[in-house]
Structure formats: C-alpha cells, structure tokens
Scaffold this motif. Structure first.
Motif, PDB file in Angstrom:
ATOM      1  N   THR A 131       0.753  -1.198   0.059  1.00  0.00           N
ATOM      2  CA  THR A 131       0.196   0.082   0.095  1.00  0.00           C
ATOM      3  C   THR A 131       0.795   1.383   0.023  1.00  0.00           C
ATOM      4  O   THR A 131       0.541   2.414  -0.527  1.00  0.00           O
ATOM      5  CB  THR A 131      -0.843   0.098   1.398  1.00  0.00           C
ATOM      6  OG1 THR A 131      -1.467  -1.254   1.205  1.00  0.00           O
ATOM      7  CG2 THR A 131      -2.054   1.219   1.389  1.00  0.00           C
ATOM      8  N   GLU A 143       5.315  -3.799  -8.581  1.00  0.00           N
ATOM      9  CA  GLU A 143       4.387  -3.988  -9.683  1.00  0.00           C
ATOM     10  C   GLU A 143       4.860  -3.370 -11.030  1.00  0.00           C
ATOM     11  O   GLU A 143       4.407  -3.972 -12.072  1.00  0.00           O
ATOM     12  CB  GLU A 143       2.951  -3.365  -9.411  1.00  0.00           C
ATOM     13  CG  GLU A 143       2.122  -4.082  -8.467  1.00  0.00           C
ATOM     14  CD  GLU A 143       1.530  -5.327  -9.005  1.00  0.00           C
ATOM     15  OE1 GLU A 143       1.070  -5.489 -10.154  1.00  0.00           O
ATOM     16  OE2 GLU A 143       1.904  -6.381  -8.266  1.00  0.00           O
ATOM     17  N   VAL A 160       0.262   3.444  -6.121  1.00  0.00           N
ATOM     18  CA  VAL A 160      -0.777   3.266  -7.244  1.00  0.00           C
ATOM     19  C   VAL A 160      -0.204   1.755  -7.505  1.00  0.00           C
ATOM     20  O   VAL A 160       0.848   1.459  -8.079  1.00  0.00           O
ATOM     21  CB  VAL A 160      -0.440   4.200  -8.567  1.00  0.00           C
ATOM     22  CG1 VAL A 160      -1.461   3.673  -9.724  1.00  0.00           C
ATOM     23  CG2 VAL A 160      -0.750   5.567  -8.089  1.00  0.00           C
ATOM     24  N   SER A 161      -1.158   0.995  -7.261  1.00  0.00           N
ATOM     25  CA  SER A 161      -0.900  -0.591  -7.496  1.00  0.00           C
ATOM     26  C   SER A 161      -1.938  -1.138  -8.409  1.00  0.00           C
ATOM     27  O   SER A 161      -1.803  -2.205  -9.051  1.00  0.00           O
ATOM     28  CB  SER A 161      -0.910  -1.382  -6.144  1.00  0.00           C
ATOM     29  OG  SER A 161      -0.104  -1.035  -5.286  1.00  0.00           O
ATOM     30  N   ASP A 162      -2.733  -0.261  -8.823  1.00  0.00           N
ATOM     31  CA  ASP A 162      -3.977  -0.524  -9.946  1.00  0.00           C
ATOM     32  C   ASP A 162      -3.322  -0.900 -11.172  1.00  0.00           C
ATOM     33  O   ASP A 162      -2.661  -0.046 -11.867  1.00  0.00           O
ATOM     34  CB  ASP A 162      -4.890   0.644  -9.972  1.00  0.00           C
ATOM     35  CG  ASP A 162      -5.783   0.221 -11.248  1.00  0.00           C
ATOM     36  OD1 ASP A 162      -6.668  -0.709 -10.887  1.00  0.00           O
ATOM     37  OD2 ASP A 162      -5.870   1.060 -11.940  1.00  0.00           O
ATOM     38  N   THR A 163      -3.302  -2.110 -11.839  1.00  0.00           N
ATOM     39  CA  THR A 163      -2.728  -2.527 -12.811  1.00  0.00           C
ATOM     40  C   THR A 163      -3.000  -1.822 -13.977  1.00  0.00           C
ATOM     41  O   THR A 163      -2.155  -1.489 -14.734  1.00  0.00           O
ATOM     42  CB  THR A 163      -2.944  -4.241 -12.958  1.00  0.00           C
ATOM     43  OG1 THR A 163      -2.790  -4.774 -11.883  1.00  0.00           O
ATOM     44  CG2 THR A 163      -2.099  -4.731 -14.025  1.00  0.00           C
ATOM     45  N   GLY A 164      -4.353  -1.446 -14.162  1.00  0.00           N
ATOM     46  CA  GLY A 164      -4.804  -0.885 -15.428  1.00  0.00           C
ATOM     47  C   GLY A 164      -4.291   0.651 -15.453  1.00  0.00           C
ATOM     48  O   GLY A 164      -3.396   1.071 -16.345  1.00  0.00           O
ATOM     49  N   ALA A 165      -4.180   1.425 -14.231  1.00  0.00           N
ATOM     50  CA  ALA A 165      -3.533   2.652 -14.407  1.00  0.00           C
ATOM     51  C   ALA A 165      -1.941   2.648 -14.484  1.00  0.00           C
ATOM     52  O   ALA A 165      -1.297   3.450 -15.250  1.00  0.00           O
ATOM     53  CB  ALA A 165      -3.503   3.346 -12.898  1.00  0.00           C
TER      54      ALA A 165
END
Ligand code: ADP
Ligand code: MG
Ligand code: ZN
Length: 481
Positions: free
Chosen positions: A387, A470, A419-424
C-alpha cells in the motif's frame, strides 16, 4: 610508554539504594528531598531502647537482584554491626552483613559489539543500611538523618576488570539490570547508585596482584573513567620511579581530575564486626526464593535474543537501554501479521530510527506514547502489503508517533498510497515505452539494466507513488521477458 608495560586490575563495590517505600528497620519514609530530619523516628535516630525490625521488602529485592545476577541465595544469612564513629551514623555502627551475606557469587554480563555477552564475576551481595548526610555550610556543619536507615544492597565484584572501559560497561550493565528489576532508580548524581573502585596495577605477565587503592566519591560514568585512568597512570609512574603503592582510600577531585589520599589503611577504621544481637539470623525458605518473580526478559537476555535475530549490536543496545523500549519491541512483534526476521529488523529500525528521532525532537514521549504497538505493526503491514513505500512508511510513523492517528487514515490524509492498480500502471508503462524507443531496442538487445531507467521514468510520472514491484513486473512482461 610505561603504562603499556602494566596491566590494571579493577574491582568495583556498588551501593544501590533499594526502592522500598519505608526504611530497612523502621516505618519511616524513604522519599528523597524532604526537609532535613523530618523522616526520622526513635529507631533511625538510635534513641535508647529502640529496636530494629527488618523490612520484608528489602529481603525480597535483594533476592530479586541475586536471582537476576545468577547468585546463590543463602537460606541463612546474618546481620552484623560495622562499628565506626561519624556524625551521620547515630548508632555508632552500621547494620550490615559480613561473614554470611544473602547472595554469593553471580555474574554481571556485558553486551559485546559482536552480539555476544561477556561475564564478570561477583563475589557477593549483602544487605545494609545507609547512613545520614553531613551538610557542610559556611557557618556550620549540619546532619540530615532522613537517609539514615535507607536500605542498600552492596554488590561486590571480583577483581576481573582490566580497564576503565570495562569498569564503565560493567557498571552500566549492572545499573540497567537493577533499574529493570524496579529495585533501584540508577541515579548516580543523587547517589542512589554509588560506586567505589578498587584499582591496582601489575607488570604484564605477572600473576600477583599489586597493592590496591580504593577510590571514592565518583558520581558519574565520566568521573569513574577519569578517576580510574588517572589512578592507573599515577600508580604506574610511582612504581616506575621506584616508589610503592600504598593501600589507601583516595577521593576523586572532579574539578582537578586527580585522586588524592583520604586515609591510609593504617589509619583505617577497625570495624570490630560482630553479629547483630538485636536481629535474628535471616532465614529465607526455598519457597520464598522461588516465589520472587523476575521480568520476562532481563536486559541481557533481550540483547542476546535481538542479536541472534540479526539486529546490529548497537541497535540491540539502544533497545535494551530502556525497559519500555524492550516491552514495546516485543509488543510490536506480537502484533505483526507473522514474526519474521524481516519484521524483527523493521521493528528494531523503527524503534532506533523513527521513534528515537521523535523522542529527541520531543514529538513523542516514551512515558506517554500516543500510539499502540498494533498501530506501529500496521505500518509494517501497509509497507509489506504494497500500500505504501518504505519512504512513505517513515512519514506515517513520524505522524503516528506525534498524533496517534490511525496509520490508514494518515495514508489517506497525506495521499501516500502507492498506485498498485494494474490498469493505471499499464497506461503509464505504455507511455514510458512509447517515449523511449531507443532504450527499448537496447534493452531487447541485452542491456537489461535499463529496467531501472524505465521504472524510474514511470515513478517520475507517478510522483513517486507507483508500486515498484508491480512496475517491474509490468515492464518485464511488456518488454517480452
Ligand atoms: P574491603 O572490604 O576492604 O573493601 P574486599 O576484600 O572486600 O576489601 O575487596 C573489595 C574490592 O576490592 C572487591 O571489589 C575486589 O574485587 C577488589 N580488589 C581486591 N583486591 C584487588 C586488587 N589487588 N586490585 C584491584 N581490586 C581489588
Ligand atoms: Mg571496600
Ligand atoms: Zn525511622
């Protein structure tokens, strides 16, 4: 250098006031700082007909010290009168223990830089009463007997120390242990933890001890070091110039940094010790000894445990220097999702880094910490769960120590989440790769260390908040690895 041809031999005698509420042989208060002669009664004033009655707590604390220091506790010990005349001693004798003390043997362990412990032997620990205080004013000398009858233990060390450094380390460790046990407040300046240093020198390679000198009046670690070092040089110079060391008591003058003779042993008191007729022998049952509880971990045990899990000795020493840090350390560990070496190291780093910084800044107070061990542990979970970054973790800790706010709330309020959101992340990765065709080509041709360049560029776009793990993964897969 003549000093190099000699080996110092040092043995310490430590007097530690016990933290009982009342005195050793009467019910008077032991509180420090009351107006002179307000905490006295017929017993501690030695009025005729008064008789001593031993405070049970004193025995308990002496047993505690003995157990913690690995002494043999005597089931039978005997009080003795040590006779001497001095205005601060109203009875004309001090009640002490002589031939049969309550504790025998034992060891003071000193933490070493390699994480090990080194032991220095103890001869004995005995129980005795403190004297009053003479106060020398301009017009007159006065006597305050508030301290008379305050319980003491005297911890006599074997002559096994070989330098001022070893003596200082020994004292620090002993003090730490007694403070930890809650039986002494460790205050050198106020004299509740006092040390006499016996110092002699011998030519290197010889077995026989030289004549010793007893140094008194040293009430700080710095002075102990100075006094011992001065005394070693004085004795060596004396011997080298053909003189002999006299068995004597010397006082340390901290203004001049020298020791000066107080009395020789010929002038010394003949204490005419004899068993105290007003007190029966002290009988301590096995059950009593067994019932005296020690803390879960003594400082040296905690040190060994910390060092064994890979924590640097300097950090381990910082932690064991305060019982509250040790407790906090183990409480944080217990609150981690799992106890791993990584978690141990992180916790030690947090205590010796962020927390100690906050304590120095005054934004945190160890006596009234605003956060709980679970909150500290939560920061570790936020970091390892991805996080927040470790840099952000330090920011969260600083805020946590200062305010006690929930770590998750701090992350949100300060916008520290990675920012861990794969799409972003994928969108940013695509943009970075599109902007650097040359680097992409080199990478594909084998220049794999360009991965750092790509991740760095993405991080810049993300203002440092990208999850590096990531990003690494996404770059590798897009680059065909
Ligand atoms: P006293 O009761 O006269 O002070 P002790 O025999 O009880 O004498 O010794 C007190 C202290 O002196 C102990 O701590 C011991 O380690 C230390 N000591 C004894 N002999 C020597 C020596 N030759 N050099 C340095 N210290 C010594
Ligand atoms: Mg002595
Ligand atoms: Zn009293």
């Amino acid at each position: 250098m003549p000093v190099a041809d000699f080996e110092p031999v040092i043995g310490l005698e430590v007097h530690a006031q016990l933290l009982t509420e009342s005195k050793i042989f009467c019910g008077c208060s032991t509180a420090f700082g009351a107006p002179p002669n307000t905490q006295v009664c017929p017993v501690c004033l030695a009025l005729p007909g008064s008789l001593p009655a031993l405070n049970r707590k004193v025995v308990e604390m002496a047993i505690k010290a003995g157990k913690a220091l690995g002494c043999k506790i005597a089931e039978r010990s005997v009080f003795a009168r040590k006779n001497y005349f001095y205005p601060d001693l109203p009875k004309g004798y001090q009640i002490s223990q002589y031939e049969l003390p309550i504790c025998l043997g034992g060891t003071v362990h000193v933490a070493q830089p390699d994480g090990s412990l080194r032991g220095f032997g103890l001869t004995r620990i005995h129980i005795e009463e403190d004297a009053g205080k003479n106060i020398h004013g301009d017009a007159a000398s006065e006597v305050d007997l508030n301290r008379a009858g305050t319980p003491l233990i005297e911890i006599v060390g074997e002559p096994e120390l070989r330098s001022a450094d070893e003596a200082t380390e020994y004292l620090k460790s002993l003090r730490l242990t007694l403070v930890y046990l809650g039986i002494n407040d460790g205050n050198l300046e106020e004299g509740s933890f006092r040390c006499d240093a016996n110092v002699s020198v011998r030519r290197k390679g010889t077995e026989k001890f030289g004549t010793r000198v007893e140094l008194k009046n040293i009430n700080s670690y710095r002075f102990i070091r100075q006094a011992i070092e001065f005394e070693i040089e004085r004795q060596v110079e004396l011997i080298e110039s053909g003189g002999t060391v006299r068995l004597e008591t010397r006082l340390f003058d901290h203004e001049k940094g020298v020791t000066r003779s107080m009395r020789s042993k010929e002038e010394a008191n003949d204490y005419r010790y004899f068993p105290e007729p007003d007190l029966p022998p002290l009988l301590v049952s096995k059950e009593w000894i067994d019932s005296v509880q020690l803390p879960a971990r003594l400082p040296n045990q905690a040190f060994s445990e910390l060092a064994a899990s890979g924590i640097p000795a300097t950090d381990a020493r910082t932690i064991i220097a305060d019982a509250r840090l040790v407790t906090l350390y183990f409480d944080v560990l217990a609150a981690l999702p799992a106890i791993t070496d990584e978690g141990r190291k992180w916790t030690a780093n947090t205590l010796c880094g962020e927390l100690s910084r906050a304590l120095n800044d005054g934004t945190a107070d160890l006596a009234a910490l605003k956060c709980t061990p679970a909150q500290i542990a939560r920061v570790f979970a936020l970091q390892t769960g991805g996080t927040i970054s470790s840099t952000a973790g330090r920011t969260v800790l600083a805020e946590l120590f200062a305010t006690g706010s929930e770590p998750d709330a701090i992350v949100t309020a300060k916008g520290l989440a990675q920012v861990s959101d794969t799409g972003a992340l994928e969108a940013i990765v695509d943009a970075v790769l599109a902007k650097s065709p040359g680097e992409v080509e080199k990478y594909k041709a084998g220049k794999k260390n360009l991965l750092g360049f790509f991740v760095g560029a993405a991080m810049k776009e993300l203002k440092g908040k990208g999850n590096p793990g990531e990003l690494n993964k996404i770059f590798k897969s897009k680059l065909g690895d």
